[in-house]
Write a protein that holds these residues in place. Structure first.
Motif, PDB file in Angstrom:
ATOM      1  N   LEU A 146       1.638   3.320  -2.786  1.00  0.00           N
ATOM      2  CA  LEU A 146       2.543   3.405  -3.937  1.00  0.00           C
ATOM      3  C   LEU A 146       2.217   4.549  -4.885  1.00  0.00           C
ATOM      4  N   TYR A 183       2.526  -4.122 -12.960  1.00  0.00           N
ATOM      5  CA  TYR A 183       1.264  -4.141 -12.227  1.00  0.00           C
ATOM      6  C   TYR A 183       0.619  -2.764 -12.289  1.00  0.00           C
ATOM      7  N   THR A 184      -0.676  -2.742 -12.423  1.00  0.00           N
ATOM      8  CA  THR A 184      -1.428  -1.494 -12.341  1.00  0.00           C
ATOM      9  C   THR A 184      -1.670  -1.160 -10.875  1.00  0.00           C
ATOM     10  N   VAL A 185      -1.367   0.078 -10.508  1.00  0.00           N
ATOM     11  CA  VAL A 185      -1.571   0.528  -9.133  1.00  0.00           C
ATOM     12  C   VAL A 185      -3.014   0.994  -8.991  1.00  0.00           C
ATOM     13  N   SER A 186      -3.737   0.385  -8.070  1.00  0.00           N
ATOM     14  CA  SER A 186      -5.138   0.723  -7.854  1.00  0.00           C
ATOM     15  C   SER A 186      -5.323   1.226  -6.432  1.00  0.00           C
ATOM     16  N   SER A 188       1.068   5.251 -12.003  1.00  0.00           N
ATOM     17  CA  SER A 188      -0.112   4.407 -12.185  1.00  0.00           C
ATOM     18  C   SER A 188       0.227   2.951 -12.442  1.00  0.00           C
ATOM     19  N   SER A 189       1.478   2.675 -12.773  1.00  0.00           N
ATOM     20  CA  SER A 189       1.906   1.295 -12.955  1.00  0.00           C
ATOM     21  C   SER A 189       3.343   1.142 -12.471  1.00  0.00           C
ATOM     22  N   VAL A 190       3.662  -0.049 -12.010  1.00  0.00           N
ATOM     23  CA  VAL A 190       4.985  -0.308 -11.461  1.00  0.00           C
ATOM     24  C   VAL A 190       5.517  -1.622 -12.015  1.00  0.00           C
ATOM     25  N   ASN A 244       0.836  -1.203   0.000  1.00  0.00           N
ATOM     26  CA  ASN A 244       0.000   0.000   0.000  1.00  0.00           C
ATOM     27  C   ASN A 244       0.867   1.248   0.000  1.00  0.00           C
ATOM     28  N   GLY A 287      -3.485   3.191  -4.931  1.00  0.00           N
ATOM     29  CA  GLY A 287      -2.172   3.244  -4.303  1.00  0.00           C
ATOM     30  C   GLY A 287      -1.627   1.889  -3.922  1.00  0.00           C
ATOM     31  N   SER A 288      -2.283   0.799  -4.328  1.00  0.00           N
ATOM     32  CA  SER A 288      -1.895  -0.523  -3.851  1.00  0.00           C
ATOM     33  C   SER A 288      -1.737  -1.522  -4.986  1.00  0.00           C
ATOM     34  N   ILE A 289      -0.947  -2.554  -4.717  1.00  0.00           N
ATOM     35  CA  ILE A 289      -0.869  -3.730  -5.575  1.00  0.00           C
ATOM     36  C   ILE A 289      -0.848  -4.966  -4.682  1.00  0.00           C
TER      37      ILE A 289
END
Length: 567
Positions: free
Chosen positions: A365, A399-402, A370-372, A363, A404-406
């Protein structure tokens, strides 16, 4: 310490393999989640668990090339003239003064374990006259070593709960008082550490501290060992109990060092190392050192024939952490230690302890975009006498950050292996580290503080000491650069003296130059910087900014350090 437990393990070698299969306790059920909260800062990265007892020797054992990546925090080494023959050694080794330069190059401070002046373990007491003569000789040798800057503690005895000869020497509390007073009559500066019990025990600690307070011999740092199986489970309770005793006696809070940790059945399990890292960081330990179960100079078994074992890579990932340690919440036996570097914009999670399919939830991020990109790697579990040339990369994915989290699945986990999740922006990740935070560096006779205006939220202040090698104040930055060339080094600082302040600058053991810091008007407020040029070698370099240091007459005024940036 070593011989007692080594003898036991040799005597039970036929059952040790059975013990290892069940220790430490680990979950067999999968479906657990390790939660990482990037926005909840625990403390600045200082690599608390990166240390060892008799971890380094002179010469090439271990080579500096294997030391640097671990960012060693602290060592306990034998004293000047140490005669201890541990773990089957046929001649003494690892004299703290003889390895001082090597340890300093790697960034480590060290305690001197004074009773290791004796060759045997358990120690064979001779007489008070003999002991006091030895103490005087050890202290004088240290005082004569005017170039050794990394001695930050006299450890007066080791595991007195079973190695102190009460019948011949009297009560340990009285012996502590007598030895403490003798050292302070010879050396009023170097910290004194203890009691160094083999296990944490409430009653022993109460007895020891009560006497120490009544005799004005309270240690500057408190030391005990965590050597029993699954002992990492008890660190929180031990720290809380110690702090309660300290408060009840009216003793000001002391730093805590766990200068021996991990049992013989634990020490070669990479995931167990991760558990110790996590609890030491979480519960405010100052420094911690792997126990000495093997031959000296192997980084306590992280090397075999001077090459990495599987556990080495867990410590290397931990050494790669920078910025701040952030909150981790274990799920069952799935444990981890995580850092976030806001300048370089990456999250480094080192984890392990469960088998099967599990998850890491990260959490906070939002600052990474928007992606990491998430790279998952693992160690092997091959133990002490098998080398692992590099970690195994398991996967690399975007990964798409949704919100603020993945959530990252970590499937088919081996409960003994350690794993790393490295999370970076999907694009624009730094190719090499340019900014180094002062609070992540080796800080000697100075202190770390928080400031909202400081890079990464912390800085180093009270860099005030000059005089001799025991009281000089400086910050050592261990940096890694891609090319041999001149670099511009930008130094972020604060100076509220109303006039220019100066530090000495030296790198890689070379000569001194002067850095001048113009007045900035306010302490703890950052934004000002100065530029200097440094000629660095490709690879690892040590840069010192000093108010005082051997070979340097001393800086003027006072300055606080935020960070350095190489370009």
């Amino acid at each position: 310490m070593r011989t007692r437990r080594i003898v036991a393990s040799v005597a039970t070698v036929s059952v040790l393999a059975v013990l290892v299969t069940v220790l430490p306790r680990m979950a067999e059920a999968a479906g657990n989640t390790l939660t990482v909260n990037v926005g909840t800062v625990v403390r600045p990265v200082t690599h608390v668990a990166s240390g060892g007892l008799y971890a380094i020797n002179t010469g090439n054992n271990p080579p500096l090339s294997q030391i640097y990546p671990l960012r060693l925090n602290h060592l306990t080494q034998p004293p000047p003239g140490g005669q201890q023959l541990g773990n089957g050694a046929t001649q003494p080794c690892c004299d703290g003064l003889q390895v001082a330069g090597k340890a300093t190059s790697g960034g480590a401070q060290q305690f001197f374990r004074m009773p290791d002046i004796y060759p045997n373990f358990p120690y064979r007491w001779v007489s008070w006259a003999d002991w006091e003569s030895k103490v005087r000789t050890m202290v004088q040798a240290r005082l004569n070593a005017t170039g050794a800057t990394n001695v930050d503690g006299w450890e007066l005895w080791n595991e007195p709960d079973w190695t102190w000869n009460t019948a011949a020497a009297g009560a340990f509390t009285a012996g502590w008082t007598r030895t403490h007073r003798l050292i302070r009559s010879l050396d009023t500066v170097t910290p004194i550490v203890g009691p160094s019990h083999s296990v944490y025990n409430h009653n022993w600690m109460v007895e020891f501290l009560t006497n120490a307070k009544n005799t004005n011999t309270v240690p500057d740092m408190i030391v005990w060992h965590e050597l029993e199986n699954d002992r990492y489970l008890d660190v929180a309770a031990h720290v809380a109990d110690y702090r309660a005793i300290e408060q009840s006696l009216g003793i000001s809070p002391r730093p805590i060092s766990i200068n021996e940790y991990a049992s013989p059945s634990q020490v070669d399990i990479p995931s167990v190392a991760v558990h110790y890292m996590a609890v030491f960081e979480r519960h405010g330990i100052r420094s911690a050192e792997r126990a000495y179960w093997y031959e000296a100079g192997t980084l306590n078994g992280l090397l075999h024939n001077n090459q990495p074992t599987a556990s080495y890579w867990a410590y290397k990932w931990y050494g790669d952490q920078s910025g701040n340690i952030v909150q981790t919440i274990p799920g069952s036996w799935l444990e981890g230690v995580a850092s976030y570097d806001s300048t370089r914009r990456f999250v480094n999670v080192v984890l392990g302890g469960d088998s099967g399919n599990n998850t890491v939830r990260v959490n906070g991020l939002g600052a990474l975009g928007s992606s990491v990109r998430v790279t998952l790697s693992r160690t092997n579990t091959t133990g002490r006498h098998t080398n692992q040339s590099a970690p195994v990369q398991v996967s690399s994915a975007t990964y798409t950050v949704s919100g603020g989290s993945i959530s990252v699945p970590v499937n088919n986990m081996d409960a003994w292996a350690a794993y790393q999740l490295l999370i970076t922006p999907a694009s624009g990740a730094a190719t090499w580290q340019q900014r180094y935070e002062a609070e992540n560096a080796t800080v000697v006779n100075a202190n770390r503080f928080a400031s909202s205006s400081a890079s990464n939220g912390h800085f180093v202040g009270q860099i005030d000491g000059t005089g001799d090698m025991r009281s000089n104040a400086f910050v050592d930055f261990l940096v890694n650069v891609p090319q041999t060339r001149a670099y511009t080094m930008n130094i972020g600082y604060a100076n509220a003296t109303g006039a220019n302040a100066t530090h000495g600058l030296a790198y890689n053991g070379g000569g001194w130059s002067t850095v001048t810091y113009p007045n900035t008007g306010t302490w703890g407020a950052f934004g000002a910087s100065v530029n200097v040029s440094v000629n660095l070698n490709a690879g690892w370099n040590m840069i010192r900014l000093a108010k005082g240091a051997p070979g340097y007459a001393g800086g003027t005024g006072y300055a606080e350090l935020d960070a350095i940036t190489l370009s």
